[in-house]
Design an enzyme around this catalytic site. Structure first.
Site, PDB file in Angstrom:
ATOM      1  N   SER A 240      -2.088  -4.712   4.427  1.00  0.00           N
ATOM      2  CA  SER A 240      -1.412  -5.541   3.148  1.00  0.00           C
ATOM      3  C   SER A 240      -0.204  -6.200   3.423  1.00  0.00           C
ATOM      4  CB  SER A 240      -1.246  -4.422   2.169  1.00  0.00           C
ATOM      5  OG  SER A 240      -0.477  -3.263   2.596  1.00  0.00           O
ATOM      6  N   HIS A 270      -7.641   1.473   4.539  1.00  0.00           N
ATOM      7  CA  HIS A 270      -6.250   1.339   4.370  1.00  0.00           C
ATOM      8  C   HIS A 270      -6.008   1.888   2.610  1.00  0.00           C
ATOM      9  CE1 HIS A 270      -2.605  -0.625   4.087  1.00  0.00           C
ATOM     10  NE2 HIS A 270      -2.550  -1.752   4.067  1.00  0.00           N
ATOM     11  N   HIS A 317      -3.958   7.676  11.454  1.00  0.00           N
ATOM     12  CA  HIS A 317      -2.745   6.473  11.390  1.00  0.00           C
ATOM     13  C   HIS A 317      -2.921   5.651  12.803  1.00  0.00           C
ATOM     14  CE1 HIS A 317       0.366   3.938  10.094  1.00  0.00           C
ATOM     15  NE2 HIS A 317       0.185   4.480   8.688  1.00  0.00           N
ATOM     16  N   ARG A 326       5.550  10.746   4.237  1.00  0.00           N
ATOM     17  CA  ARG A 326       5.203  10.244   2.718  1.00  0.00           C
ATOM     18  C   ARG A 326       4.356  11.520   2.182  1.00  0.00           C
ATOM     19  NH1 ARG A 326       2.704   4.463   3.612  1.00  0.00           N
ATOM     20  NH2 ARG A 326       1.818   5.637   5.348  1.00  0.00           N
ATOM     21  N   ASP A 372      -2.145   9.091   1.965  1.00  0.00           N
ATOM     22  CA  ASP A 372      -3.265   9.058   0.942  1.00  0.00           C
ATOM     23  C   ASP A 372      -3.794  10.539   0.637  1.00  0.00           C
ATOM     24  OD1 ASP A 372      -3.154   6.385   0.319  1.00  0.00           O
ATOM     25  OD2 ASP A 372      -4.208   6.088   2.322  1.00  0.00           O
TER      26      ASP A 372
END
Ligand code: CMX
Length: 434
Positions: A240, A270, A317, A326, A372
């Site tokens: 992105s 993604h 990742h 995160r 995620d």
């Protein structure tokens, strides 16, 4: 000129000579070599992009302007009674590298509120979509439809000095960052609450206004602040961020670039992985009925997914080689606010079983969870159970980093991107096969 824009101007003037010096005095120095594996393998690890907004260390995770995420959450000003910082404070930090005071954040909020209004036709563009369109398509199109609002484009057509490109880009970027939550909320209301209405409250900050527009009460204001901050940036090479930078490098305006970055985020490898995690967990949940799976049930389910040739969403990742901070921040949030949530228990068991299975399988370079794996469960807990919407939330957050980068790209005069491609024949010759 606002305080933020003025400060940014000073920072830009101070930064320009650094880039000039690197180019004029050290332009020919070699800093990296490229292997065949990297050329075929999606350019992993090639140091060929520059950004000062954030940096991703494989073991430590992301730093925004030099600050780790726990530091960002601790140091940025928070609203009275709020546990999470103002998103507007993060925008200030990403743009300038400075931590804002409360009154500086107040100025940014004031400026942003005045930019939130959407042109009527944007609502009509959104309304025109069938209700079974994916929200990411609607978001991307709504952003694209606003291209005619671009101040950069207008000024460029009239003749604009290169040194001033950043100024109308800043105006466009700030306008779009301010409008995105309104677009996102209107899409949410159209698709899921069928209200086709959005009421913005000018007394509320970015996160609280979003929560109020989709009509979810406290502490969802804090959840949305946390969510937008966590998703804002992940250095320059992820799809992105890179897509946004690449498109903007042609001097396309921020509407084109942001729509493109949203399209990149919509892939299941993604941003869409947050939706995939929930879809996948729900699949198991419907098999389990009311029973929470045991570790053995979960291992079986993970093996079945891998055997059918699919990836385990939310794990792995391209850069990280440890648990994504995160993920950890969201996990701590869950432990504090929703420890008994059924789906959180699923996620927790996954954390226990997936890394070992991926290690045994021996393919994934990073067996640990990424952001995620955890994010959808929090949204679900607070009432956002339409998981195809989750990547819209990711997009609103990610736009803050991508747009900050584009302003700086323009300020530092980075050129149109144009790497070199070669043929397979050439590669074979280079390694001596032919
Ligand atoms: N489950 C199963 N296999 C996985 C895996 C996972 N979670 N992660 C990596 N692998 C596999 C890859 O598919 C690849 O297999 P092949 O050799 O058969 O092609 C192999 O392991 C090596 O991949 P890698 O170098 O470790 O990972 P990449 O840099 O190629 O890809 C990523 C990174 C994120 C796309 C990958 O880990 C993945 O598909 N994860 C699941 C989807 C996901 O969670 N994406 C979100 C990432 C964060 C974000 O951008 O939002």
């Amino acid at each position: 000129m606002s305080y933020l824009k003025n400060l940014l101007h000073e920072k830009i003037e101070a930064h320009r000579p650094r880039v000039k010096r690197l180019l004029t005095e050290h332009g020919e120095k070699i800093i990296n070599q490229v292997s065949v594996q990297q050329v075929i393998g999606g350019m992993r690890g090639i140091k060929s992009l520059i950004t000062d907004i954030s940096y991703l260390d494989p073991y430590e995770g992301i730093r925004y302007r030099g600050y780790t995420l726990p530091e960002v959450f601790e140091k940025l000003p928070k609203p009275p009674g709020g546990k999470m910082p103002y998103v507007e404070g993060l925008f200030y930090l990403l743009l300038t590298g400075d931590l804002p005071t409360e009154s500086q954040v107040g100025d940014v909020i004031y400026d942003s509120v005045n930019r939130r209004q959407l042109p009527r036709y944007v609502y009509e563009v959104i309304d025109a979509f069938p209700n079974n369109s994916h929200p990411m398509v609607i978001l991307s199109s709504a952003v694209m439809s606003m291209q005619r609002e671009s101040i950069f484009n207008l000024k460029y057509q009239r003749g604009l000095d290169k040194l001033n490109y950043w100024d109308p880009t800043y105006e466009d970027a700030f306008n779009l960052v301010s409008k995105l939550p309104v677009i996102g909320a209107y899409i949410y209301n159209k698709l899921y609450t069928k209200t086709k209405f959005v009421y913005q409250d000018p007394t509320l900050d970015f996160g609280a206004n979003f929560a109020s527009m989709i009509n979810i009460g406290k502490p969802y204001d804090d959840v949305s602040r946390m969510y937008f901050i966590l998703h804002a940036d992940h250095e320059g090479g992820n799809v992105s961020a890179h897509a946004g930078h690449l498109i903007a490098s042609t001097l396309s305006d921020v509407y084109y670039a942001t729509s493109g970055m949203i399209n990149g985020l919509a892939g299941p490898l993604h941003g869409l992985a947050n939706q995939e995690v929930l879809r996948w967990i729900q699949e198991l949940r419907s098999k389990m009925g009311d029973k929470v799976p045991s570790e053995d049930d979960m291992k079986k389910f993970v093996h079945e997914t891998l055997q059918s040739g699919q990836v385990i969403p939310g794990f792995g990742h391209a850069v990280l080689r440890k648990t994504d901070p995160r993920y950890s921040i969201q996990r701590e949030f869950c432990l504090e606010y929703m420890p008994d949530d059924e789906l959180f228990k699923y996620v927790d068991i996954l954390y226990k079983v997936v890394p070992d299975i991926l290690l045994e399988q021996g393919k994934a370079k990073n067996p640990w969870p990424n952001l995620d794996a955890q994010s959808g469960v929090i949204q679900w807990h607070y009432g956002l159970t339409d998981y195809d919407y989750y990547t819209v939330l990711f997009s609103i957050g990610r736009a803050i980093g991508v747009l900050s980068n584009i302003i700086w790209d323009r300020a530092l005069g980075y050129p149109i991107e144009r790497p070199k491609s070669i043929t397979t024949d050439m590669l074979e010759q280079m390694v001596g096969i032919k």
